[in-house]
Structures are given as C-alpha cells and as structure tokens.
Design an enzyme around this catalytic site. Structure first.
Site, PDB file in Angstrom:
ATOM      1  NE  ARG A  70     -22.241  15.373  22.747  1.00 53.62           N
ATOM      2  CZ  ARG A  70     -21.801  16.417  23.452  1.00 53.62           C
ATOM      3  NH1 ARG A  70     -21.112  16.225  24.571  1.00 53.62           N
ATOM      4  NH2 ARG A  70     -22.028  17.642  23.045  1.00 53.62           N
ATOM      5  CG  HIS A  74     -18.518  15.855  19.588  1.00 50.82           C
ATOM      6  ND1 HIS A  74     -18.775  17.029  20.253  1.00 50.82           N
ATOM      7  CD2 HIS A  74     -19.717  15.383  19.193  1.00 50.82           C
ATOM      8  CE1 HIS A  74     -20.090  17.260  20.256  1.00 50.82           C
ATOM      9  NE2 HIS A  74     -20.682  16.271  19.636  1.00 50.82           N
ATOM     10  CG  ASP A  75     -11.244  12.205  17.404  1.00 54.70           C
ATOM     11  OD1 ASP A  75     -10.653  13.258  17.075  1.00 54.70           O
ATOM     12  OD2 ASP A  75     -10.706  11.085  17.342  1.00 54.70           O
ATOM     13  CB  VAL A  78     -13.845  18.474  14.503  1.00 53.86           C
ATOM     14  CG1 VAL A  78     -12.962  19.697  14.303  1.00 53.86           C
ATOM     15  CG2 VAL A  78     -15.219  18.889  15.002  1.00 53.86           C
ATOM     16  N   GLY A  80     -11.121  14.961  11.457  1.00 47.64           N
ATOM     17  CA  GLY A  80     -11.022  13.513  11.271  1.00 47.64           C
ATOM     18  C   GLY A  80     -10.778  12.801  12.585  1.00 47.64           C
ATOM     19  CB  SER A  84      -7.646  17.082  16.950  1.00 48.98           C
ATOM     20  OG  SER A  84      -8.918  16.863  16.394  1.00 48.98           O
ATOM     21  CG  ASN A 102     -16.371  19.478  21.797  1.00 52.73           C
ATOM     22  OD1 ASN A 102     -17.376  18.862  21.461  1.00 52.73           O
ATOM     23  ND2 ASN A 102     -15.303  19.599  21.019  1.00 52.73           N
ATOM     24  N   PRO A 171     -22.162  19.650  13.906  1.00 56.84           N
ATOM     25  CG  PRO A 171     -23.201  17.767  13.036  1.00 56.84           C
ATOM     26  CD  PRO A 171     -21.959  18.207  13.720  1.00 56.84           C
ATOM     27  CG  HIS A 201     -29.275  11.693  20.173  1.00 51.57           C
ATOM     28  ND1 HIS A 201     -29.697  12.841  19.574  1.00 51.57           N
ATOM     29  CD2 HIS A 201     -27.959  11.897  20.468  1.00 51.57           C
ATOM     30  CE1 HIS A 201     -28.686  13.718  19.487  1.00 51.57           C
ATOM     31  NE2 HIS A 201     -27.626  13.153  20.014  1.00 51.57           N
ATOM     32  CB  THR A 202     -30.994   4.662  21.425  1.00 47.01           C
ATOM     33  OG1 THR A 202     -31.770   3.777  22.234  1.00 47.01           O
ATOM     34  CG2 THR A 202     -29.596   4.064  21.277  1.00 47.01           C
ATOM     35  CG  ASP A 254     -34.587   6.645  24.270  1.00 44.95           C
ATOM     36  OD1 ASP A 254     -34.189   6.441  25.436  1.00 44.95           O
ATOM     37  OD2 ASP A 254     -34.251   5.912  23.310  1.00 44.95           O
ATOM     38  CG  ASP A 261     -34.323   1.050  23.466  1.00 43.38           C
ATOM     39  OD1 ASP A 261     -34.022   2.162  22.973  1.00 43.38           O
ATOM     40  OD2 ASP A 261     -34.812   0.933  24.592  1.00 43.38           O
TER      41      ASP A 261
END
Ligand SMILES: *[C@@H]1O[C@H](CO)[C@@H](O)[C@H](O)[C@H]1NC(C)=O
Length: 333
Positions: A70, A74-75, A78, A80, A84, A102, A171, A201-202, A254, A261
């Site tokens: 993540r 997130h890097d 935003v 690139g 940052s 964050n 997002p 999100h697995t 999940d 998976d």
C-alpha cells in the site's frame, strides 16, 4: 471453498513472464528509462538488503506485507513514485503523511528507514528512497508467497510533498467508481488497472472507520448497505461495533488476509467486498467482467498483475538529474 493460489510458482511461467518484461524497458520522461541493472555496479547488494529487511519485518508482523504494498501505491499515485509520501512535514510544506488517506493508517515508514540505513552503510548516497519503496513492495508480496514482478530501477527522490495533492489524487473508498477510474486515468492507468490493483486487497485489513457506514448508516439511511452479504455483515458488526470507539479496529479485506489468492475476487463477486469501492467494481459491466474473470479463472491474474504493477511503478518517476538521492527518507537533503 474455491480458494485458489495464483499459479506463478510454476517457476517456468514466472520465468517466461519475467523475461519478456525484461526485454522491454519502461519509457519515462526526459528520454531516460528505468533500468533493471541500474545499481548493478554501484550497489550490487541492494536486492539482498531490501529482501532481508522486508523478510524480518514481515516475519515480525505479517500484516506489514500489505502495508508495504500500500505504501508503494500511495507513493506512486500522488504525483509519482518519488518517495514524497515518506517526507515529514516541514516549515515549508505540509506533506502527505498527516492526511485523511494516510494519517493513522499508512504503515511501514520505519521498515523503509531501517533498510535505507543499512544501504547507506554499504552504498552511501546512491540508492533512492523511491526505489527502496518500489522494491520493498515487491519483496513484501514475495514474502507472503505472492506474485513476483520485475522492478526496474533508477527513480530519484522528490524534494517536496503536498497535503493537497493527496486529497486530490488518492482514490477514496467512498467515491463512485467513475471518479476512482478518473483518478487512475490521470496517472496513465485505466479501468483494468483499477480492478487488477484492487486485487491487492487480497492482503491485509481495513480500519473499521471505513466500513462502519455500510454496517449501520449507509448513505444516511440509518440502515446497513442492502448490497452487503448479510452473514458478512453480522461478522463485521461484531468486529466493528457501532457503539464506542471501534474506528481503529481492523476488519480483513477477505477471509484470507495473509494469503495472496483470488478470494478477494470471489468475495467481491458474492457481495462480500469489504469497502464500498470494492463492491463498486460490480457496478460497471467492464470492471465486473474482470472480477468474474479473476474469480473463476485465477490463472489469468498473474500476468495482468505484473503488467499493472509495472505501469504503477513507472508513474511520474524522476530520472537523470531530476530530484535527488535523499540521505534520510523522511527529509530532503
Ligand atoms: C514488530 O511488530 C510490532 C507490531 O506491528 C511492532 O510494534 C514492532 O515495532 C515490530 N518490531 C520490530 C523489531 O520490527
């Protein structure tokens, strides 16, 4: 029940996919390309150091695998992939750390700092924090026996960060899918990347803060989200009680939060996606088709994941003389 591990462990398949990607360098701005051999002479032990640091961190706390993946996302999303996201607030700017997206939730800063310190001891002022974040994400996914993707190197570190940029570019799980797709499109990604990268999100957990609206007061109705599977809803209601301060309790994305998976996709297909944004993937025929595809045919996922991670890792990179090589990841030189 339908749990399928992605079959990238057939070594030959991984090898072929990897090799074909190695053949094509990712083009970036200023005519400079990231390069798989960027540190081959200047820091030949880089990969071992990152791998070892990530291995220790994930062994101590399995959830760190999801957190490092993540952090890379997130890097990159935003502005690139220029690290940052790691910058602390200064007198000159309020950075990305203390934002709604964050603050209190992004993790792994100290893992990156420890790896950076180990690298500085052997290759001082050579390896960017942005490259460490990109490599650490890959090593984290490997540490939980997920999918390998090749990471070309040579990113340089940004010299500023902006709170406002986070609020505009990351997002939110509460946004409609069209808005999320638009934020990806602004980065050169597309609706397919939204579905494929949502597959991250697995792994991992969400704070209850992001889920409670669906459990108790969906869009101000005073009732749960009618689209949420009812048995999952009761489970979640016990993990995230309405009363009291359960906002920082954790709920798994999940049933198998430590396994890379396809259960994420079967869950989303069965109205058991955790966040509104997970469920929203079923609301557009183009994205729903991909969810169905990965849930019923998991062997189609690894090559798409590798392609999307390649695109993500290339977003807005600084190369050549742009940016700098930070000495400490939390501050500009
Ligand atoms: C191990 O994980 C725990 C829980 O996340 C964390 O508080 C602790 O700092 C970690 N220790 C090390 C040595 O990384």
């Amino acid at each position: 029940m339908g749990k399928k591990i992605f079959p990238c462990f057939t070594i030959s398949l991984c090898f072929i996919v990897t090799l074909s990607l190695l053949m094509s360098k990712y083009p970036v701005s200023h005519g400079q390309s990231l390069d798989y051999n960027f540190y081959a002479r200047s820091c030949p032990n880089l990969l071992n150091i990152v791998r070892y640091g990530v291995m220790l961190a994930v062994r101590n706390d399995t959830r760190m695998a999801a957190s490092l993946l993540r952090l890379h996302f997130h890097d990159c999303i935003v502005d690139g992939c220029e690290a940052s996201v790691l910058l602390d607030d200064t007198d000159d700017f309020k950075g990305e750390k203390n934002t709604v997206a964050n603050g209190d939730s992004l993790r792994g800063y100290e893992v990156i700092d420890d790896i950076k310190a180990a690298i500085e001891r052997v290759c001082p002022a050579t390896v960017s924090c942005a490259d460490i974040v990109a490599l650490a994400a890959r090593e984290a996914v490997l540490a939980v026996r997920g999918i390998f993707w090749p990471v070309p190197l040579g990113r340089r570190d940004g010299t500023t960060a902006s709170q406002e940029a986070v609020n505009k570019q990351i997002p939110s799980p509460f946004e409609p899918l069209e808005k999320i797709i638009e934020k990806f499109t602004n980065k050169g990604l597309d609706f397919k990347d939204v579905v494929v990268l949502s597959g991250a999100h697995t792994l991992g957990y969400s704070r209850c803060l992001l889920v409670k609206g669906r459990l108790y007061n969906f869009r101000g109705s005073g009732k749960p989200d009618p689209a949420l599977d009812s048995s999952l809803r009761s489970n979640l209601q016990s993990m995230c009680p309405d009363a009291g301060s359960s906002d920082n309790n954790l709920a798994p994305f999940d049933r198998t939060p430590y396994t890379f998976d396809n259960v994420y996709y079967t869950s989303v297909r069965n109205n058991a996606g955790l966040l509104q944004s997970d469920h929203a993937l079923m609301g557009d025929p183009r994205t729903a088709a991909l969810v169905n595809r990965y849930s019923t045919n998991p062997s189609l996922y690894p090559s798409d994941f590798i392609a999307s991670m390649g695109k993500l890792g290339n977003v807005g990179v600084l190369t050549g003389q742009d940016g700098e090589i930070r000495q400490k990841c939390g501050s500009v030189n």
